[in-house]
Design a protein around this motif. Sequence first.
Motif, PDB file in Angstrom:
ATOM      1  N   VAL A 184      43.173  18.858  14.289  1.00  0.00           N
ATOM      2  CA  VAL A 184      43.675  18.235  13.059  1.00  0.00           C
ATOM      3  C   VAL A 184      45.064  17.655  13.327  1.00  0.00           C
ATOM      4  O   VAL A 184      45.907  18.301  13.955  1.00  0.00           O
ATOM      5  N   THR A 185      45.292  16.461  12.862  1.00  0.00           N
ATOM      6  CA  THR A 185      46.611  15.839  12.979  1.00  0.00           C
ATOM      7  C   THR A 185      47.544  16.415  11.916  1.00  0.00           C
ATOM      8  O   THR A 185      47.115  17.116  10.993  1.00  0.00           O
ATOM      9  N   TRP A 186      48.821  16.074  12.034  1.00  0.00           N
ATOM     10  CA  TRP A 186      49.790  16.487  11.009  1.00  0.00           C
ATOM     11  C   TRP A 186      49.391  15.893   9.666  1.00  0.00           C
ATOM     12  O   TRP A 186      49.492  16.567   8.632  1.00  0.00           O
ATOM     13  N   HIS A 187      48.913  14.670   9.670  1.00  0.00           N
ATOM     14  CA  HIS A 187      48.519  14.015   8.417  1.00  0.00           C
ATOM     15  C   HIS A 187      47.323  14.728   7.776  1.00  0.00           C
ATOM     16  O   HIS A 187      47.268  14.884   6.546  1.00  0.00           O
ATOM     17  N   GLU A 188      46.371  15.161   8.589  1.00  0.00           N
ATOM     18  CA  GLU A 188      45.204  15.873   8.052  1.00  0.00           C
ATOM     19  C   GLU A 188      45.605  17.244   7.515  1.00  0.00           C
ATOM     20  O   GLU A 188      45.091  17.683   6.468  1.00  0.00           O
ATOM     21  N   ALA A 189      46.504  17.921   8.217  1.00  0.00           N
ATOM     22  CA  ALA A 189      46.998  19.209   7.724  1.00  0.00           C
ATOM     23  C   ALA A 189      47.748  19.033   6.406  1.00  0.00           C
ATOM     24  O   ALA A 189      47.600  19.828   5.469  1.00  0.00           O
ATOM     25  N   THR A 190      48.539  17.982   6.319  1.00  0.00           N
ATOM     26  CA  THR A 190      49.280  17.701   5.090  1.00  0.00           C
ATOM     27  C   THR A 190      48.338  17.370   3.941  1.00  0.00           C
ATOM     28  O   THR A 190      48.581  17.754   2.790  1.00  0.00           O
ATOM     29  N   ALA A 191      47.249  16.662   4.240  1.00  0.00           N
ATOM     30  CA  ALA A 191      46.268  16.328   3.203  1.00  0.00           C
ATOM     31  C   ALA A 191      45.611  17.595   2.652  1.00  0.00           C
ATOM     32  O   ALA A 191      45.408  17.724   1.438  1.00  0.00           O
ATOM     33  N   TYR A 192      45.265  18.528   3.535  1.00  0.00           N
ATOM     34  CA  TYR A 192      44.711  19.806   3.074  1.00  0.00           C
ATOM     35  C   TYR A 192      45.711  20.507   2.159  1.00  0.00           C
ATOM     36  O   TYR A 192      45.355  21.001   1.079  1.00  0.00           O
ATOM     37  N   ALA A 193      46.963  20.578   2.601  1.00  0.00           N
ATOM     38  CA  ALA A 193      47.991  21.256   1.813  1.00  0.00           C
ATOM     39  C   ALA A 193      48.127  20.622   0.431  1.00  0.00           C
ATOM     40  O   ALA A 193      48.272  21.327  -0.574  1.00  0.00           O
ATOM     41  N   GLY A 194      48.066  19.289   0.370  1.00  0.00           N
ATOM     42  CA  GLY A 194      48.149  18.614  -0.914  1.00  0.00           C
ATOM     43  C   GLY A 194      46.983  18.964  -1.818  1.00  0.00           C
ATOM     44  O   GLY A 194      47.154  19.174  -3.027  1.00  0.00           O
ATOM     45  N   TRP A 195      45.772  19.012  -1.239  1.00  0.00           N
ATOM     46  CA  TRP A 195      44.589  19.383  -2.022  1.00  0.00           C
ATOM     47  C   TRP A 195      44.733  20.792  -2.586  1.00  0.00           C
ATOM     48  O   TRP A 195      44.352  21.067  -3.728  1.00  0.00           O
ATOM     49  N   ALA A 196      45.291  21.707  -1.786  1.00  0.00           N
ATOM     50  CA  ALA A 196      45.440  23.099  -2.203  1.00  0.00           C
ATOM     51  C   ALA A 196      46.662  23.330  -3.089  1.00  0.00           C
ATOM     52  O   ALA A 196      46.919  24.469  -3.493  1.00  0.00           O
ATOM     53  N   ARG A 197      47.397  22.281  -3.396  1.00  0.00           N
ATOM     54  CA  ARG A 197      48.647  22.371  -4.161  1.00  0.00           C
ATOM     55  C   ARG A 197      49.650  23.283  -3.451  1.00  0.00           C
ATOM     56  O   ARG A 197      50.322  24.124  -4.046  1.00  0.00           O
ATOM     57  N   LYS A 198      49.714  23.099  -2.144  1.00  0.00           N
ATOM     58  CA  LYS A 198      50.676  23.795  -1.305  1.00  0.00           C
ATOM     59  C   LYS A 198      51.418  22.760  -0.467  1.00  0.00           C
ATOM     60  O   LYS A 198      51.355  21.560  -0.748  1.00  0.00           O
ATOM     61  N   SER A 199      52.080  23.202   0.582  1.00  0.00           N
ATOM     62  CA  SER A 199      52.715  22.300   1.539  1.00  0.00           C
ATOM     63  C   SER A 199      52.702  22.975   2.900  1.00  0.00           C
ATOM     64  O   SER A 199      52.428  24.180   3.017  1.00  0.00           O
ATOM     65  N   LEU A 200      52.976  22.196   3.938  1.00  0.00           N
ATOM     66  CA  LEU A 200      53.200  22.808   5.246  1.00  0.00           C
ATOM     67  C   LEU A 200      54.566  23.490   5.214  1.00  0.00           C
ATOM     68  O   LEU A 200      55.487  23.038   4.529  1.00  0.00           O
ATOM     69  N   PRO A 201      54.741  24.584   5.962  1.00  0.00           N
ATOM     70  CA  PRO A 201      56.043  25.254   5.969  1.00  0.00           C
ATOM     71  C   PRO A 201      57.080  24.452   6.739  1.00  0.00           C
ATOM     72  O   PRO A 201      56.754  23.744   7.703  1.00  0.00           O
ATOM     73  N   SER A 202      58.330  24.559   6.298  1.00  0.00           N
ATOM     74  CA  SER A 202      59.399  24.060   7.158  1.00  0.00           C
ATOM     75  C   SER A 202      59.465  24.968   8.378  1.00  0.00           C
ATOM     76  O   SER A 202      58.957  26.096   8.374  1.00  0.00           O
ATOM     77  N   SER A 203      60.099  24.495   9.430  1.00  0.00           N
ATOM     78  CA  SER A 203      60.178  25.330  10.637  1.00  0.00           C
ATOM     79  C   SER A 203      60.951  26.610  10.360  1.00  0.00           C
ATOM     80  O   SER A 203      60.653  27.664  10.932  1.00  0.00           O
ATOM     81  N   ARG A 204      61.925  26.571   9.444  1.00  0.00           N
ATOM     82  CA  ARG A 204      62.688  27.772   9.134  1.00  0.00           C
ATOM     83  C   ARG A 204      61.888  28.734   8.259  1.00  0.00           C
ATOM     84  O   ARG A 204      62.001  29.951   8.412  1.00  0.00           O
ATOM     85  N   GLN A 205      61.105  28.215   7.340  1.00  0.00           N
ATOM     86  CA  GLN A 205      60.218  29.099   6.580  1.00  0.00           C
ATOM     87  C   GLN A 205      59.256  29.819   7.520  1.00  0.00           C
ATOM     88  O   GLN A 205      59.049  31.030   7.412  1.00  0.00           O
ATOM     89  N   TRP A 206      58.677  29.045   8.427  1.00  0.00           N
ATOM     90  CA  TRP A 206      57.716  29.629   9.368  1.00  0.00           C
ATOM     91  C   TRP A 206      58.395  30.708  10.209  1.00  0.00           C
ATOM     92  O   TRP A 206      57.855  31.805  10.389  1.00  0.00           O
ATOM     93  N   GLU A 207      59.598  30.397  10.682  1.00  0.00           N
ATOM     94  CA  GLU A 207      60.305  31.342  11.550  1.00  0.00           C
ATOM     95  C   GLU A 207      60.676  32.612  10.803  1.00  0.00           C
ATOM     96  O   GLU A 207      60.545  33.718  11.328  1.00  0.00           O
ATOM     97  N   LYS A 208      61.112  32.497   9.557  1.00  0.00           N
ATOM     98  CA  LYS A 208      61.484  33.694   8.803  1.00  0.00           C
ATOM     99  C   LYS A 208      60.261  34.567   8.547  1.00  0.00           C
ATOM    100  O   LYS A 208      60.340  35.795   8.634  1.00  0.00           O
ATOM    101  N   ALA A 209      59.123  33.950   8.229  1.00  0.00           N
ATOM    102  CA  ALA A 209      57.899  34.729   8.024  1.00  0.00           C
ATOM    103  C   ALA A 209      57.511  35.481   9.290  1.00  0.00           C
ATOM    104  O   ALA A 209      56.968  36.588   9.220  1.00  0.00           O
ATOM    105  N   ALA A 210      57.790  34.883  10.446  1.00  0.00           N
ATOM    106  CA  ALA A 210      57.438  35.503  11.720  1.00  0.00           C
ATOM    107  C   ALA A 210      58.417  36.584  12.144  1.00  0.00           C
ATOM    108  O   ALA A 210      58.012  37.632  12.667  1.00  0.00           O
TER     109      ALA A 210
END
Length: 334
Positions: A184-210
């Motif tokens: 999946v491309t970044w655009h396809e991942a972003t499209a899924y997130a939009g459908w789910a009423r979510k977003s892709l994480p920022s790199s800092r959000q992702w890092e803090k969760a990890a």
Amino acid sequence: MTRSEERLAMGVVRWTGRETKTLRLAHRMTVRAFAVRIGVSDRIVSKWEKGGLDVVPRQGTQAALDTLLSVAGTEVQERFATLITEEAASGDDARTETLLAADAHRHQRHPVDGKLMALVEEGMYLAGTGGETVWLPAFWIDVFPTTNAGYARYLRATGQAPPRHWGSDGRCPDSVFDHPVVWVTWHEATAYAGWARKSLPSSRQWEKAARGPRGNPYPWGDSATAAKCNVRESGIGHTTPVSRYRSGVSPLGVFDLCGNVWEWCATESGPGRYELKGSAFTSPFALAAPASFNDASSTMQDDDTGFRCVTSAESLPPRRLTGGRIRDLSANGT
């Protein structure tokens, strides 16, 4: 010991049509082959599966199912445990309340894609290789990367094209339904997130969760242990089920934040390029640390790249435990 492992250690307390179907899927058998294995007709198996939680097989059959599970190989048992846990976490099943009640305010199902999400509370964390102190507001993050099965639901709802590894019929192969979706491309991942009423994480959000609020070098702590994730050194050579690496879970209960697949982030690193986090089965463990940097063109797609989503803390209603059950509360209190 995880809930899945505890369940296998105790055995299934009561088999219903739901558990019976799950055991068949874990064995990857047809209805007919499964019926032969436990000594009933395929019509009976179909009846059980259709009845779900309302159907309880006879005691003799319950014992046969116990035996079939106990003598199954480790791979089948792990698959069964994973399926049971994911069904309870994402399905319209009253047992969801039991699974989530122990930590009700930290885990919720998202109303659109049904995925289990973990709360990352507001506050400071140690970011980057230099341990910079960074404050982030609260947010929710998917406990697991988006799976092939989850992506299939999105495709059915939107009519978008399936990823290339699904084959000529455009259907998700049974063998990878609980693996992270890739190609999946970044655009396809972003499209899924939009459908789910979510977003892709920022790199800092992702890092803090990890890394958690203390900024651990790895989700599980300080030790650089490649055995806790699916990276090149593991020698597996392909994706694995998203809940396989239970010893590699983050302090917030989030899986697969090291290894398995690279995950797209919303943070732009340059014109048309976006950050990736987590490393993958194709990459060395040295790149798996959440503080590490990687990026790619937004049009890149590969067999080791997927994604998960986030949403704001305000987008999911708070919950409280009332009368032994979890009650969802909207903004107006209903």
